[in-house]
Write a protein that holds these residues in place. Structure first.
Motif, PDB file in Angstrom:
ATOM      1  N   SER A  26       0.843  -1.196   0.000  1.00 52.04           N
ATOM      2  CA  SER A  26       0.000   0.000   0.000  1.00 52.04           C
ATOM      3  C   SER A  26       0.884   1.253   0.000  1.00 52.04           C
ATOM      4  O   SER A  26       2.039   1.215   0.425  1.00 52.04           O
ATOM      5  N   ARG A  71      -6.724   6.095   5.236  1.00 50.20           N
ATOM      6  CA  ARG A  71      -7.493   5.023   4.600  1.00 50.20           C
ATOM      7  C   ARG A  71      -7.318   5.038   3.084  1.00 50.20           C
ATOM      8  O   ARG A  71      -7.224   3.988   2.461  1.00 50.20           O
ATOM      9  N   LEU A  72      -7.296   6.220   2.500  1.00 46.42           N
ATOM     10  CA  LEU A  72      -7.074   6.315   1.059  1.00 46.42           C
ATOM     11  C   LEU A  72      -5.729   5.705   0.696  1.00 46.42           C
ATOM     12  O   LEU A  72      -5.633   4.878  -0.220  1.00 46.42           O
ATOM     13  N   ASN A  75      -5.633   2.008   0.869  1.00 46.61           N
ATOM     14  CA  ASN A  75      -6.400   1.341  -0.185  1.00 46.61           C
ATOM     15  C   ASN A  75      -5.844   1.542  -1.585  1.00 46.61           C
ATOM     16  O   ASN A  75      -6.377   0.993  -2.544  1.00 46.61           O
ATOM     17  N   LEU A  76      -4.812   2.339  -1.713  1.00 50.56           N
ATOM     18  CA  LEU A  76      -4.110   2.461  -2.991  1.00 50.56           C
ATOM     19  C   LEU A  76      -2.787   1.729  -2.858  1.00 50.56           C
ATOM     20  O   LEU A  76      -2.116   1.829  -1.833  1.00 50.56           O
ATOM     21  N   ASP A  80      -1.501   0.030  -8.336  1.00 46.84           N
ATOM     22  CA  ASP A  80      -2.378   1.123  -8.780  1.00 46.84           C
ATOM     23  C   ASP A  80      -1.560   2.269  -9.356  1.00 46.84           C
ATOM     24  O   ASP A  80      -1.979   2.925 -10.312  1.00 46.84           O
ATOM     25  N   ILE A  90     -10.132   6.879  -9.230  1.00 45.36           N
ATOM     26  CA  ILE A  90      -9.843   6.684  -7.803  1.00 45.36           C
ATOM     27  C   ILE A  90     -11.138   6.672  -6.998  1.00 45.36           C
ATOM     28  O   ILE A  90     -11.322   5.821  -6.122  1.00 45.36           O
ATOM     29  N   GLN A  91     -12.063   7.582  -7.290  1.00 44.56           N
ATOM     30  CA  GLN A  91     -13.335   7.612  -6.573  1.00 44.56           C
ATOM     31  C   GLN A  91     -14.084   6.291  -6.735  1.00 44.56           C
ATOM     32  O   GLN A  91     -14.618   5.754  -5.769  1.00 44.56           O
ATOM     33  N   ILE A  94     -12.113   3.468  -4.834  1.00 46.83           N
ATOM     34  CA  ILE A  94     -12.197   3.619  -3.391  1.00 46.83           C
ATOM     35  C   ILE A  94     -13.611   3.352  -2.894  1.00 46.83           C
ATOM     36  O   ILE A  94     -13.804   2.719  -1.856  1.00 46.83           O
ATOM     37  N   SER A  95     -14.620   3.803  -3.626  1.00 46.26           N
ATOM     38  CA  SER A  95     -15.993   3.557  -3.167  1.00 46.26           C
ATOM     39  C   SER A  95     -16.281   2.062  -3.121  1.00 46.26           C
ATOM     40  O   SER A  95     -16.960   1.587  -2.213  1.00 46.26           O
ATOM     41  N   ARG A  97     -13.945  -0.344  -2.635  1.00 43.47           N
ATOM     42  CA  ARG A  97     -13.142  -0.917  -1.546  1.00 43.47           C
ATOM     43  C   ARG A  97     -13.681  -0.494  -0.185  1.00 43.47           C
ATOM     44  O   ARG A  97     -13.717  -1.285   0.748  1.00 43.47           O
ATOM     45  N   TRP A  98     -14.101   0.768  -0.048  1.00 44.69           N
ATOM     46  CA  TRP A  98     -14.573   1.264   1.234  1.00 44.69           C
ATOM     47  C   TRP A  98     -15.952   0.739   1.587  1.00 44.69           C
ATOM     48  O   TRP A  98     -16.315   0.699   2.749  1.00 44.69           O
TER      49      TRP A  98
END
Length: 109
Positions: A26, A71-72, A75-76, A80, A90-91, A94-95, A97-98
């Protein structure tokens, strides 16, 4: 190294190489290995003892922002980073994954 992200080899043919698969590293791992735990401001963790803590109305907001940025970066990953990214990409990523990992301020310090 402590993070077990890279290894070095001395000599003429030496250098550094990544020892983990890129999708398992990460961005938070990389930043933490180089700079230590992420803290956007001195008061962005819950153990801040600055002189303004009792009067400051921004500390809790900085803590929330720090958690979101952490958290961002969690998650990257390195894989990536090898592809072209856009805000929309990315949005979306992330949405997805989150949605599987709700954010709780107390747990994400």
């Amino acid at each position: 190294n402590e993070a077990d992200i890279i290894e070095s080899q001395r000599g003429v043919q030496g250098g550094y190489r990544v020892v983990k698969r890129p999708e398992t590293i990460s961005l938070a791992d990389i930043i933490t290995a180089i700079d230590g735990p992420l803290a956007l401001t001195l008061c962005s963790n819950h153990h801040c003892h600055c002189q303004f803590t009792t009067k400051c109305q921004l500390q809790s907001n900085w803590q929330v922002i720090n958690v979101l940025v952490s958290r961002l970066l969690d998650n990257l990953n390195f894989a990536d980073m090898m592809s072209s990214m856009t805000i929309t990409h990315i949005q979306s990523m992330i949405s997805q994954r989150w949605s599987q990992q709700p954010i709780h301020l107390e747990q994400d310090r």
